[in-house]
Design an enzyme around this catalytic site. Structure first.
Site, mmCIF file in Angstrom:
data_model
loop_
_atom_site.group_PDB
_atom_site.id
_atom_site.type_symbol
_atom_site.label_atom_id
_atom_site.label_comp_id
_atom_site.label_asym_id
_atom_site.label_seq_id
_atom_site.Cartn_x
_atom_site.Cartn_y
_atom_site.Cartn_z
ATOM 1 N N THR A 12 -6.035 7.054 -5.825
ATOM 2 C CA THR A 12 -5.919 7.426 -4.189
ATOM 3 C C THR A 12 -5.772 8.499 -4.253
ATOM 4 O O THR A 12 -5.114 9.580 -3.271
ATOM 5 C CB THR A 12 -5.895 6.008 -3.802
ATOM 6 O OG1 THR A 12 -6.250 5.289 -3.712
ATOM 7 C CG2 THR A 12 -5.803 6.611 -2.528
ATOM 8 N N GLU B 252 1.009 -0.891 0.285
ATOM 9 C CA GLU B 252 -0.201 0.236 -0.076
ATOM 10 C C GLU B 252 0.745 1.237 -0.002
ATOM 11 O O GLU B 252 0.996 2.446 -0.580
ATOM 12 C CB GLU B 252 -0.922 -0.386 1.420
ATOM 13 C CG GLU B 252 -2.011 -1.124 1.530
ATOM 14 C CD GLU B 252 -3.480 -0.877 0.153
ATOM 15 O OE1 GLU B 252 -4.146 -0.486 0.476
ATOM 16 O OE2 GLU B 252 -3.188 -0.862 -0.871
#
Length: 372
Positions: A240, A186
């Site tokens: 994102t 991530e």
């Protein structure tokens, strides 16, 4: 060869105690002594593979849940990513190769280079934790989630890969180490946040109490209560990193107090199974949603349509563009979804797909395996 089918992950998650680890020593666990015996820690001994091949699944996730930015998330049943992993003598020992990526339309954008792929990064991290040096692994990724959807696409890939590598070597690592492996992935893709990867691996609702040291608290939603997520995904990509760049650098004290109280109410509502309170808190973010909603065409109208159609609450799922509403009835959820789809088209000129899904209480797990 015999094929075994699995429905539960091999690790046990205590429901009422937090997981903690020190990031400077990832194999070190701080848990109540009564739970330490249930967890295996990283050692220098290389485990033997117990399967020649496994197939794993990891679910979609809804992060933030309104006021819970970067510290609250939950897993959603029925949609997610699959990873097929096998011992491959053609791959250099101690390494992983990505042989194939299939699935949703924009999955073609993903790199097959494992150091630039979410699944590859997580798989390599778990192999290092297990000290795998004698065998190579071949991985294929089947994307069930579109990229940049706000449904934890990168986390699902990482979680499925992490659980697959762990299980092919006998499930030696606890859930927390797998979350840490996913966090490495991530961090390279969308930022160091655990509110997708933790529920993707552990299932249910998860509160991230601390990042240094990492401490995760599973939140048990009552099993006798109905909870349906109405997920409406428009044909619009919201990366994102771009959506995080829109966030304020500073906030007012009044907004801090407001969002803190709403996040506390959200946690209480989850534990009590209070859908009305859950929806109210979900809809009440004054810090993140106001900055991101204008970047998603029609989002404000979609939220209004959901609430007018009877949803208990509505917000942006993760970084968006998916909108998530909550209700306690599946048929009502379909009606709410229809109104949200109509609003995306009318106000945002975006086609959208609605799904009604329940809470995934299990998280990443094996779905089949071939013993050695």
């Amino acid at each position: 060869m015999a094929i075994c089918h699995h429905h539960q992950p091999s690790f046990t998650i205590p429901s009422s105690f937090p997981f903690t680890t020190n990031l400077s020593n990832k194999s070190r666990l701080h848990l109540p002594s009564s739970f330490r015996c249930n967890l295996s820690v990283t050692t220098n001994l290389e485990p033997e593979p117990v399967y020649t091949a496994v197939k794993s699944f990891a679910p979609a996730t809804v992060a933030n849940l309104g006021p819970g930015f970067d510290f609250l998330g939950c897993a959603v049943d029925g949609i997610g990513d699959y990873v097929t992993l096998k011992i491959d003598p053609q791959v250099h020992p101690g390494e992983v190769s990505i042989s194939e990526i299939t699935g949703t339309g924009n999955s073609a954008k993903l790199s097959k280079n494992p150091i630039w792929n979410c699944a590859g990064i997580a798989a390599i991290s778990v192999m290092k934790m297990l000290n795998i040096r004698s065998v190579g692994l071949s991985l294929s990724l089947e994307k069930g989630l579109p990229l940049g959807s706000g449904l934890g696409s990168s986390a699902a890939s990482a979680a499925a890969a992490a659980i697959a590598v762990n299980e092919i070597f006998g499930g030696k690592l606890p859930a927390l180490d797998l979350v840490l492996a996913g966090l490495e992935s991530e961090a390279k893709v969308s930022g160091y946040h655990a509110d997708n990867i933790a529920p993707a691996i552990m299932g249910g609702f998860v509160l991230v109490r601390s990042y240094d040291p990492l401490e995760l608290i599973p939140l048990q939603f009552p099993v006798d209560k109905n909870l349906y997520f109405v997920l409406v995904n428009p044909e619009f990509e919201a990366p994102t990193k771009k959506m995080r760049a829109a966030l304020p650098k500073e906030i007012t004290m009044s907004h801090h107090v407001w969002n803190s109280s709403q996040a506390g109410a959200l946690v209480a509502a989850v534990l009590q199974g209070d859908l009305k309170g859950f929806g109210t808190a979900l809809s009440s973010d004054k810090i993140v949603e106001p900055r991101r909603a204008p970047l998603i065409p029609g989002m404000d109208a979609v939220k209004k349509a959901a609430l007018e159609a009877g949803a208990y609450g509505c917000t942006i799922s993760g970084a968006g563009p998916t909108a998530v509403a909550v209700t306690d009835d599946e048929e009502k959820g379909r009606e709410i979804g229809e109104k949200m789809v109509e609003a995306f088209m009318a106000e945002g000129n975006l086609k959208a797909l609605a799904m009604v899904k329940q809470l995934d209480r299990v998280g990443a797990r094996l779905v089949s395996s071939i013993p050695r």
